[in-house]
Every structure is written in C-alpha cells, then in structure tokens.
Write an enzyme that holds these catalytic residues in place. Structure first.
Site, PDB file in Angstrom:
ATOM      1  N   GLY A  11     -38.992  -9.453  61.097  1.00 53.38           N
ATOM      2  CA  GLY A  11     -38.694 -10.200  62.317  1.00 53.38           C
ATOM      3  C   GLY A  11     -39.725 -11.234  62.721  1.00 53.38           C
ATOM      4  O   GLY A  11     -39.848 -11.561  63.908  1.00 53.38           O
ATOM      5  N   ASN A  13     -39.480 -14.377  62.092  1.00 50.62           N
ATOM      6  CA  ASN A  13     -38.707 -15.518  62.611  1.00 50.62           C
ATOM      7  C   ASN A  13     -38.197 -15.219  64.019  1.00 50.62           C
ATOM      8  O   ASN A  13     -38.167 -16.115  64.872  1.00 50.62           O
ATOM      9  CB  ASN A  13     -37.551 -15.858  61.664  1.00 50.62           C
ATOM     10  CG  ASN A  13     -38.006 -16.709  60.498  1.00 50.62           C
ATOM     11  OD1 ASN A  13     -38.299 -17.885  60.666  1.00 50.62           O
ATOM     12  ND2 ASN A  13     -38.112 -16.113  59.324  1.00 50.62           N
ATOM     13  N   LEU A  90     -29.758  -9.952  56.194  1.00 51.52           N
ATOM     14  CA  LEU A  90     -29.485  -9.948  54.757  1.00 51.52           C
ATOM     15  C   LEU A  90     -28.076  -9.499  54.377  1.00 51.52           C
ATOM     16  O   LEU A  90     -27.764  -9.376  53.201  1.00 51.52           O
ATOM     17  CB  LEU A  90     -30.532  -9.081  54.035  1.00 51.52           C
ATOM     18  CG  LEU A  90     -31.979  -9.554  54.238  1.00 51.52           C
ATOM     19  CD1 LEU A  90     -32.952  -8.663  53.487  1.00 51.52           C
ATOM     20  CD2 LEU A  90     -32.178 -11.013  53.851  1.00 51.52           C
ATOM     21  N   LEU A  92     -23.806 -10.097  54.397  1.00 51.08           N
ATOM     22  CA  LEU A  92     -22.806 -11.168  54.529  1.00 51.08           C
ATOM     23  C   LEU A  92     -21.946 -10.849  55.748  1.00 51.08           C
ATOM     24  O   LEU A  92     -21.452  -9.727  55.882  1.00 51.08           O
ATOM     25  CB  LEU A  92     -21.943 -11.175  53.264  1.00 51.08           C
ATOM     26  CG  LEU A  92     -21.076 -12.402  53.004  1.00 51.08           C
ATOM     27  CD1 LEU A  92     -21.918 -13.656  52.859  1.00 51.08           C
ATOM     28  CD2 LEU A  92     -20.237 -12.175  51.743  1.00 51.08           C
ATOM     29  N   ASN A 107     -28.410 -20.011  59.870  1.00 49.21           N
ATOM     30  CA  ASN A 107     -29.214 -19.093  59.055  1.00 49.21           C
ATOM     31  C   ASN A 107     -30.462 -19.828  58.568  1.00 49.21           C
ATOM     32  O   ASN A 107     -30.416 -21.037  58.313  1.00 49.21           O
ATOM     33  CB  ASN A 107     -28.385 -18.649  57.834  1.00 49.21           C
ATOM     34  CG  ASN A 107     -29.173 -17.741  56.893  1.00 49.21           C
ATOM     35  OD1 ASN A 107     -29.806 -16.777  57.317  1.00 49.21           O
ATOM     36  ND2 ASN A 107     -29.132 -18.055  55.592  1.00 49.21           N
ATOM     37  N   HIS A 109     -33.014 -20.001  55.420  1.00 50.86           N
ATOM     38  CA  HIS A 109     -33.149 -19.570  54.027  1.00 50.86           C
ATOM     39  C   HIS A 109     -34.495 -20.069  53.486  1.00 50.86           C
ATOM     40  O   HIS A 109     -34.843 -21.238  53.683  1.00 50.86           O
ATOM     41  CB  HIS A 109     -31.999 -20.117  53.168  1.00 50.86           C
ATOM     42  CG  HIS A 109     -32.088 -19.656  51.754  1.00 50.86           C
ATOM     43  ND1 HIS A 109     -31.811 -18.363  51.387  1.00 50.86           N
ATOM     44  CD2 HIS A 109     -32.493 -20.286  50.620  1.00 50.86           C
ATOM     45  CE1 HIS A 109     -32.027 -18.218  50.083  1.00 50.86           C
ATOM     46  NE2 HIS A 109     -32.443 -19.371  49.595  1.00 50.86           N
ATOM     47  N   ASP A 150     -25.292 -18.789  51.955  1.00 51.44           N
ATOM     48  CA  ASP A 150     -26.097 -20.030  51.920  1.00 51.44           C
ATOM     49  C   ASP A 150     -25.286 -21.279  51.602  1.00 51.44           C
ATOM     50  O   ASP A 150     -25.745 -22.168  50.873  1.00 51.44           O
ATOM     51  CB  ASP A 150     -27.232 -19.877  50.877  1.00 51.44           C
ATOM     52  CG  ASP A 150     -28.091 -18.655  51.124  1.00 51.44           C
ATOM     53  OD1 ASP A 150     -28.314 -18.319  52.295  1.00 51.44           O
ATOM     54  OD2 ASP A 150     -28.534 -18.031  50.140  1.00 51.44           O
ATOM     55  N   GLU A 180     -40.439 -22.231  58.085  1.00 51.77           N
ATOM     56  CA  GLU A 180     -39.436 -21.409  58.768  1.00 51.77           C
ATOM     57  C   GLU A 180     -39.683 -21.285  60.273  1.00 51.77           C
ATOM     58  O   GLU A 180     -38.771 -21.504  61.077  1.00 51.77           O
ATOM     59  CB  GLU A 180     -39.393 -20.001  58.163  1.00 51.77           C
ATOM     60  CG  GLU A 180     -38.996 -19.995  56.707  1.00 51.77           C
ATOM     61  CD  GLU A 180     -38.783 -18.591  56.166  1.00 51.77           C
ATOM     62  OE1 GLU A 180     -38.218 -17.752  56.876  1.00 51.77           O
ATOM     63  OE2 GLU A 180     -39.179 -18.337  55.015  1.00 51.77           O
TER      64      GLU A 180
HETATM   65  C1  GAR Z   1     -37.525 -14.889  55.808  1.00 47.61           C
HETATM   66  O1  GAR Z   1     -38.358 -15.469  54.849  1.00 47.61           O
HETATM   67  C2  GAR Z   1     -36.141 -15.482  55.731  1.00 47.61           C
HETATM   68  O2  GAR Z   1     -36.134 -16.840  55.408  1.00 47.61           O
HETATM   69  C3  GAR Z   1     -35.550 -14.652  54.622  1.00 47.61           C
HETATM   70  O3  GAR Z   1     -35.998 -13.354  54.867  1.00 47.61           O
HETATM   71  C4  GAR Z   1     -37.276 -13.416  55.498  1.00 47.61           C
HETATM   72  C5  GAR Z   1     -37.231 -12.574  56.749  1.00 47.61           C
HETATM   73  O4  GAR Z   1     -38.470 -12.513  57.363  1.00 47.61           O
HETATM   74  N1  GAR Z   1     -34.115 -14.755  54.605  1.00 47.61           N
HETATM   75  C6  GAR Z   1     -33.420 -14.730  53.477  1.00 47.61           C
HETATM   76  O5  GAR Z   1     -33.923 -14.566  52.389  1.00 47.61           O
HETATM   77  C7  GAR Z   1     -31.909 -14.911  53.656  1.00 47.61           C
HETATM   78  N2  GAR Z   1     -31.296 -15.253  52.409  1.00 47.61           N
HETATM   79  P1  GAR Z   1     -38.616 -12.077  58.880  1.00 47.61           P
HETATM   80  O6  GAR Z   1     -37.817 -10.788  59.072  1.00 47.61           O
HETATM   81  O7  GAR Z   1     -40.105 -11.834  59.025  1.00 47.61           O
HETATM   82  O8  GAR Z   1     -38.129 -13.199  59.760  1.00 47.61           O
END
Ligand code: GAR
Length: 207
Positions: A11, A13, A90, A92, A107, A109, A150, A180
């Site tokens: 989490g 992001n 993660l 769909l 989203n 990525h 994606d 991000e």
């Molecule tokens: C992030 O790097 C995000 O971009 C990626 O998972 C991570 C989650 O980190 N998402 C994907 O790969 C989706 N295809 P977080 O839980 O610390 O935000």
C-alpha cells in the site's frame, strides 16, 4: 471527489494518495473506501491508521465470481465513490464492476505499457523482465481499466533511466519513488478537475 482505492499488498501507492489528501495536491479528495483482495495486506493497516473504512473481498470467499463482482459493485456504489483507483490491486475486476464504473477506474502499472504488462506481470516481475530485455528506460503507467489486464486508455506515463548495476529491486524502488507515487495522485487530480477525456480508446489531457 470521493474515491475508492483497491489494494492487495503493502500500500505505498495508497500512502502516497493519503499523504496528498493531507498536505499535497488532493486536499479536496476523500478516500471513502479501501478494498483489499487480501486480509493480510499492510495497506489495511494504513487505512485503519488514517480512519478510512476498509473491506476485504476475495473472489474465493464467494459462491461464484458473478456474486463477488456484484457485491463489489454494490459495495463501491454504497460508499459513494465516483472513481476507483487500483493501487497495487492484483485481481482482474469482474464485468459488472468494470461496466458500472466505465472510464472511472484507473490502475497504476510499474512499466511503460505496452511493455512488460498483461497477465502475470505484477510486482517485481515487470522489473525483472525489463532488465532481462536490456531496456535503457523504464517507468510507470496510469491507465483506465477495462476487462483485460493493463489494456485500457493510457492516461499518464513517467520514465526513469535504467542505471548500470540496477537490480530488479533497485529499479522497482526508483520507479515507485520517482514515477508511481507522483503520477497516480496527479492522475486523480486531473480527473477530479475534469481535465481528462476519452475518445476512440485514447485518453486526452487538457492541462
Ligand atoms: C506497485 O509497484 C504497483 O505498480 C504494482 O504493485 C505494486 C504495489 O505496491 N502493480 C502491479 O504490478 C499491477 N499490475 P504498493 O502496494 O506498495 O502500492
């Protein structure tokens, strides 16, 4: 604007969004729901620490994917969220949720789509693939969400150089910090300000 943030893991992001609602560019944005696909996601602790309502919804806990999808759409609707932000989510999404929130789901990525994306490309994997291919830049993409991984219109992208000696972990960290955590809040800002339109599967931004 009210938003729901969907998570599956650490989490960071989500934290970037929370921080921006407090002291950054999202002061008028309210996170009304954090929805996790995993009961052990640290993102749930971040939500609790910030007084944000959260729920865990795992497809495996429902009699069918259809019911999981319906209850998810209803849960978001009840929260009053106008935008769903997938922040390290993660799974769909189901067709009901996607169609009910058409052009209102984004989203993040961790690669420059259309490179290193699609089913199975999540977490550290896009960074491993990027280094294995020898790319000289990588980055992150915010895109709208449709029923495929994606695949929806690209809204924002930000790149970083791949540096000599980079490992998947150092590249992942740099992309999170420099790309991000910046473009995801920025995308929410642009949408809240009505500066984004979509035509023929292309997203346009009027700054
Ligand atoms: C992030 O790097 C995000 O971009 C990626 O998972 C991570 C989650 O980190 N998402 C994907 O790969 C989706 N295809 P977080 O839980 O610390 O935000």
């Amino acid at each position: 604007m009210k938003i729901a943030v969907f998570v599956s893991g650490g989490g960071t992001n989500l934290q970037a969004i929370i921080d921006n609602t407090k002291t950054g560019i999202l002061k008028d944005i309210e996170i009304v729901l954090v929805l996790s696909s995993s009961p052990s996601a640290y993102a749930l602790t971040r939500a609790a620490d910030n007084g944000i309502p959260s729920v865990v919804m795992r497809a495996a806990d429902y009699p069918s994917r259809e019911q999981w999808d319906s209850e998810m759409a209803e849960c978001v609707q009840k929260s009053g969220a106008e935008l769903i932000v997938l922040a390290g989510y993660l799974s769909l999404l189901g067709p009901k949720t996607v169609s009910m929130y058409s052009n209102r789901i984004i989203n993040i990525h961790p690669a420059l789509i259309p490179s290193f994306c699609g089913a199975g490309m999540y977490g550290i994997k896009p960074h491993k693939a990027a280094l294995a291919r020898g790319v000289k830049v990588s980055g992150a993409t915010v895109h709208f969400v449709n029923e495929n991984y994606d695949d929806g219109p690209i809204l924002l992208q930000k790149s970083v150089d791949v540096l000599p000696g980079d490992t998947p972990e150092t590249l992942q960290k740099r992309i999170m910090q420099e790309c991000e955590w910046k473009i995801l809040p920025k995308a929410i800002r642009l949408i809240a300000d009505g500066k984004v339109s979509i035509e023929n599967n292309i997203a346009y931004v009027t700054e």
